[in-house]
Design a protein around this motif. Structure first.
Motif, PDB file in Angstrom:
ATOM      1  N   LYS A   1     -19.784 -13.825  50.032  1.00 36.37           N
ATOM      2  CA  LYS A   1     -20.427 -14.941  50.727  1.00 36.37           C
ATOM      3  C   LYS A   1     -19.712 -16.264  50.446  1.00 36.37           C
ATOM      4  O   LYS A   1     -19.804 -17.202  51.248  1.00 36.37           O
ATOM      5  CB  LYS A   1     -21.894 -15.056  50.307  1.00 36.37           C
ATOM      6  N   LEU A   2     -19.028 -16.344  49.320  1.00 34.93           N
ATOM      7  CA  LEU A   2     -18.339 -17.588  48.958  1.00 34.93           C
ATOM      8  C   LEU A   2     -16.984 -17.733  49.645  1.00 34.93           C
ATOM      9  O   LEU A   2     -16.372 -18.796  49.584  1.00 34.93           O
ATOM     10  CB  LEU A   2     -18.131 -17.650  47.445  1.00 34.93           C
ATOM     11  N   ILE A   3     -16.512 -16.674  50.301  1.00 33.19           N
ATOM     12  CA  ILE A   3     -15.176 -16.698  50.898  1.00 33.19           C
ATOM     13  C   ILE A   3     -15.264 -17.245  52.316  1.00 33.19           C
ATOM     14  O   ILE A   3     -15.159 -16.525  53.293  1.00 33.19           O
ATOM     15  CB  ILE A   3     -14.545 -15.299  50.883  1.00 33.19           C
ATOM     16  N   PHE A   4     -15.523 -18.517  52.436  1.00 40.10           N
ATOM     17  CA  PHE A   4     -15.483 -19.202  53.715  1.00 40.10           C
ATOM     18  C   PHE A   4     -15.226 -20.670  53.436  1.00 40.10           C
ATOM     19  O   PHE A   4     -15.535 -21.177  52.369  1.00 40.10           O
ATOM     20  CB  PHE A   4     -16.785 -19.040  54.500  1.00 40.10           C
ATOM     21  N   ARG A   5     -14.646 -21.343  54.407  1.00 42.91           N
ATOM     22  CA  ARG A   5     -14.323 -22.747  54.230  1.00 42.91           C
ATOM     23  C   ARG A   5     -14.053 -23.370  55.590  1.00 42.91           C
ATOM     24  O   ARG A   5     -13.893 -22.684  56.584  1.00 42.91           O
ATOM     25  CB  ARG A   5     -13.092 -22.924  53.347  1.00 42.91           C
ATOM     26  N   GLY A   6     -13.961 -24.686  55.643  1.00 49.03           N
ATOM     27  CA  GLY A   6     -13.678 -25.382  56.888  1.00 49.03           C
ATOM     28  C   GLY A   6     -13.866 -26.870  56.708  1.00 49.03           C
ATOM     29  O   GLY A   6     -14.936 -27.331  56.337  1.00 49.03           O
ATOM     30  N   ALA A   7     -12.834 -27.653  56.991  1.00 47.72           N
ATOM     31  CA  ALA A   7     -12.890 -29.087  56.748  1.00 47.72           C
ATOM     32  C   ALA A   7     -13.850 -29.797  57.687  1.00 47.72           C
ATOM     33  O   ALA A   7     -14.386 -30.852  57.364  1.00 47.72           O
ATOM     34  CB  ALA A   7     -11.491 -29.682  56.918  1.00 47.72           C
TER      35      ALA A   7
ATOM     36  N   ILE B   1     -22.269 -23.095  49.517  1.00 50.04           N
ATOM     37  CA  ILE B   1     -21.678 -22.618  48.261  1.00 50.04           C
ATOM     38  C   ILE B   1     -22.665 -22.779  47.117  1.00 50.04           C
ATOM     39  O   ILE B   1     -22.831 -21.876  46.287  1.00 50.04           O
ATOM     40  CB  ILE B   1     -20.366 -23.379  47.976  1.00 50.04           C
ATOM     41  N   THR B   2     -23.341 -23.910  47.074  1.00 55.88           N
ATOM     42  CA  THR B   2     -24.333 -24.137  46.022  1.00 55.88           C
ATOM     43  C   THR B   2     -25.458 -23.116  46.105  1.00 55.88           C
ATOM     44  O   THR B   2     -25.883 -22.542  45.085  1.00 55.88           O
ATOM     45  CB  THR B   2     -24.909 -25.564  46.137  1.00 55.88           C
ATOM     46  N   ILE B   3     -25.937 -22.869  47.329  1.00 54.40           N
ATOM     47  CA  ILE B   3     -27.016 -21.893  47.515  1.00 54.40           C
ATOM     48  C   ILE B   3     -26.575 -20.499  47.068  1.00 54.40           C
ATOM     49  O   ILE B   3     -27.313 -19.783  46.376  1.00 54.40           O
ATOM     50  CB  ILE B   3     -27.468 -21.876  48.988  1.00 54.40           C
ATOM     51  N   ILE B   4     -25.357 -20.112  47.457  1.00 54.10           N
ATOM     52  CA  ILE B   4     -24.868 -18.770  47.132  1.00 54.10           C
ATOM     53  C   ILE B   4     -24.651 -18.613  45.629  1.00 54.10           C
ATOM     54  O   ILE B   4     -24.950 -17.558  45.050  1.00 54.10           O
ATOM     55  CB  ILE B   4     -23.569 -18.465  47.902  1.00 54.10           C
ATOM     56  N   VAL B   5     -24.119 -19.641  44.977  1.00 50.51           N
ATOM     57  CA  VAL B   5     -23.921 -19.562  43.531  1.00 50.51           C
ATOM     58  C   VAL B   5     -25.276 -19.391  42.822  1.00 50.51           C
ATOM     59  O   VAL B   5     -25.416 -18.548  41.925  1.00 50.51           O
ATOM     60  CB  VAL B   5     -23.185 -20.820  43.013  1.00 50.51           C
ATOM     61  N   ILE B   6     -26.259 -20.185  43.231  1.00 51.74           N
ATOM     62  CA  ILE B   6     -27.595 -20.067  42.628  1.00 51.74           C
ATOM     63  C   ILE B   6     -28.176 -18.681  42.904  1.00 51.74           C
ATOM     64  O   ILE B   6     -28.759 -18.048  42.014  1.00 51.74           O
ATOM     65  CB  ILE B   6     -28.526 -21.172  43.170  1.00 51.74           C
TER      66      ILE B   6
ATOM     67  N   PHE C   1     -34.129  -9.557  51.363  1.00 51.96           N
ATOM     68  CA  PHE C   1     -34.493 -10.489  52.425  1.00 51.96           C
ATOM     69  C   PHE C   1     -33.614 -11.739  52.387  1.00 51.96           C
ATOM     70  O   PHE C   1     -33.068 -12.162  53.408  1.00 51.96           O
ATOM     71  CB  PHE C   1     -35.971 -10.881  52.284  1.00 51.96           C
ATOM     72  N   SER C   2     -33.455 -12.332  51.223  1.00 56.10           N
ATOM     73  CA  SER C   2     -32.616 -13.536  51.102  1.00 56.10           C
ATOM     74  C   SER C   2     -31.154 -13.211  51.362  1.00 56.10           C
ATOM     75  O   SER C   2     -30.399 -14.066  51.876  1.00 56.10           O
ATOM     76  CB  SER C   2     -32.787 -14.152  49.709  1.00 56.10           C
ATOM     77  N   ASP C   3     -30.726 -12.008  51.041  1.00 50.90           N
ATOM     78  CA  ASP C   3     -29.360 -11.582  51.319  1.00 50.90           C
ATOM     79  C   ASP C   3     -29.096 -11.577  52.818  1.00 50.90           C
ATOM     80  O   ASP C   3     -28.062 -12.092  53.288  1.00 50.90           O
ATOM     81  CB  ASP C   3     -29.142 -10.185  50.729  1.00 50.90           C
ATOM     82  N   ALA C   4     -30.018 -11.030  53.593  1.00 44.68           N
ATOM     83  CA  ALA C   4     -29.858 -10.981  55.046  1.00 44.68           C
ATOM     84  C   ALA C   4     -29.872 -12.391  55.650  1.00 44.68           C
ATOM     85  O   ALA C   4     -29.090 -12.690  56.563  1.00 44.68           O
ATOM     86  CB  ALA C   4     -30.956 -10.119  55.669  1.00 44.68           C
ATOM     87  N   ILE C   5     -30.738 -13.264  55.144  1.00 47.23           N
ATOM     88  CA  ILE C   5     -30.836 -14.624  55.678  1.00 47.23           C
ATOM     89  C   ILE C   5     -29.541 -15.399  55.426  1.00 47.23           C
ATOM     90  O   ILE C   5     -29.008 -16.069  56.322  1.00 47.23           O
ATOM     91  CB  ILE C   5     -32.036 -15.368  55.053  1.00 47.23           C
ATOM     92  N   THR C   6     -29.002 -15.309  54.216  1.00 49.05           N
ATOM     93  CA  THR C   6     -27.762 -16.035  53.913  1.00 49.05           C
ATOM     94  C   THR C   6     -26.584 -15.465  54.685  1.00 49.05           C
ATOM     95  O   THR C   6     -25.685 -16.222  55.104  1.00 49.05           O
ATOM     96  CB  THR C   6     -27.465 -15.996  52.407  1.00 49.05           C
ATOM     97  N   ASP C   7     -26.563 -14.150  54.907  1.00 49.57           N
ATOM     98  CA  ASP C   7     -25.508 -13.559  55.734  1.00 49.57           C
ATOM     99  C   ASP C   7     -25.543 -14.136  57.146  1.00 49.57           C
ATOM    100  O   ASP C   7     -24.500 -14.467  57.726  1.00 49.57           O
ATOM    101  CB  ASP C   7     -25.668 -12.036  55.801  1.00 49.57           C
ATOM    102  N   LEU C   8     -26.742 -14.258  57.709  1.00 48.37           N
ATOM    103  CA  LEU C   8     -26.884 -14.794  59.063  1.00 48.37           C
ATOM    104  C   LEU C   8     -26.440 -16.256  59.122  1.00 48.37           C
ATOM    105  O   LEU C   8     -25.747 -16.668  60.060  1.00 48.37           O
ATOM    106  CB  LEU C   8     -28.339 -14.667  59.514  1.00 48.37           C
TER     107      LEU C   8
END
Length: 355
Positions: free
Chosen positions: A100-106, A116-121, A163-170
């Motif tokens: 989930k952390l492997i994304f970026r964009g200026a 990133i903060t949400i995924i780390v937590i 449930f939270s895994d599916a939401i963050t993926d979306l």
């Protein structure tokens, strides 16, 4: 189970290797997201090993032995199953977090850092929640004596994580789409890039299916179903079915250099033979030794900048390709202009972080 674990692991491994090869083609230094995806692959391999061990020694997918009085028979196989089930919770949680952390964009930097903060937590929280679901930790595999004083409600934790895994993926899936369509790119390229990201729908489908199975397991477990090894087997293979496509989806946006490399020869032939360019298929005869020597001295291979010009000069034109087709100077200038514009678009697209 052996085949499933092997195929999914190899699929993820091939995707990571192709990602690293794409970096090599572009002469790019490995970035932090490349290291993250490598670690995600290692944890996915760990989940696959859990499936191997569980199938061989832990009655994975088999029914639990029940005594004549209806009580559960605690055997070594059941203990091994609980150990690999516990280990797979650790490895799959880390895999989900890393991919989930492997994304970026200026263009949406603030939103990226929020995610990133949400995924780390999320990753840290559920990792320790799984690790410390029972105290002492050995209570997770030494028996079924866990009580409210020693263990948390595991079923509710599993459902909450799924449930939270599916939401963050979306959220991660839809986040880049508006930015992609804001690029000054042809519609076909926008659709193609969006399609690569939308392949993440497979990961979301696996997440939702895992959530359904976890809810079903929680209901049956609360009703007193003692067939533990058979009931909890989906908690091992569904996370694996989510992890592997997740890694592939994280690597897909970087495959463009490989695709370009594979179709390089075809592209050269199309440019040479395209009828509207005014390229003639007739070769200028070179009869004397002097002309032959000049032509040999002027021949060159494809340059490091990706030039397609392979032949010698003749009145400002060049002989191109294996068949040495003569191309007029004006046509070369047109092709050069097109290439310059295309490279400018690709450089802008690369700066956004998607290539």
């Amino acid at each position: 189970m052996y085949a499933l674990a092997t195929v999914l692991t190899l699929l993820a491994a091939v995707a990571v290797l192709l990602r690293l090869h794409a970096r090599k083609i572009k002469n790019a230094v490995l970035a932090w997201d490349d290291y993250l995806v490598v670690f995600a692959l290692l944890f996915t391999t760990g989940t696959a090993l859990c499936m191997f061990v569980g199938t061989a020694l832990g009655d994975l997918g088999r029914h639990t032995k029940i005594a004549s009085d209806g009580s559960l028979v605690f055997t070594h196989h059941l203990e091994v199953f609980q150990q690999i089930n516990y280990a797979s919770l650790m490895t799959s949680t880390l895999t989900f977090g890393l991919t989930k952390l492997i994304f970026r964009g200026a263009l949406f930097l603030a939103l990226v850092w929020t995610m990133i903060t949400i995924i780390v937590i999320w990753t840290v929280g559920f990792f320790f929640a799984n690790m410390l679901q029972c105290y002492p930790i050995s209570e997770n595999w030494t028996g079924f004596g866990g009580t409210a004083d020693t263990c948390i409600d595991e079923n509710m934790m599993y459902i909450g994580q799924a449930f939270s895994d599916a939401i963050t993926d979306l959220m991660i899936l839809v986040m880049p789409i508006p930015c992609i369509w804001a690029f000054q790119l042809p519609a076909k390229q926008k659709i193609g890039v969006s399609g690569m990201f939308l392949l993440g729908i497979l990961t979301i489908a696996a997440s939702v299916t895992k959530l359904v199975f976890f809810f079903k397991i929680a209901v049956e477990s609360n009703t007193g179903d003692e067939d533990f090894t058979y009931l909890f087997t989906p908690t091992l293979y569904w996370p694996m079915m989510e992890s592997s496509p997740g890694i592939v989806g994280a690597c897909l946006p970087l495959f463009r250099p490989i695709i370009s490399e594979l179709f390089l020869v075809r592209s050269i032939r199309e440019i040479i033979s395209f009828p509207s360019t005014g390229i003639t298929s007739s070769k200028k005869p070179l009869r004397d030794a002097g002309n032959l020597e000049d032509r040999d001295n002027s021949s060159s291979a494809v340059s490091s900048e990706g030039s397609i010009y392979a032949g010698g000069d003749h009145n400002g034109g060049q002989y191109l390709g294996r068949d040495q087709v003569y191309v007029p100077k004006k046509t070369l200038e047109k092709v050069g202009d097109v290439g310059t514009k295309r490279n400018a678009v690709e450089q802008r697209y690369h700066a956004s972080g998607y290539i």
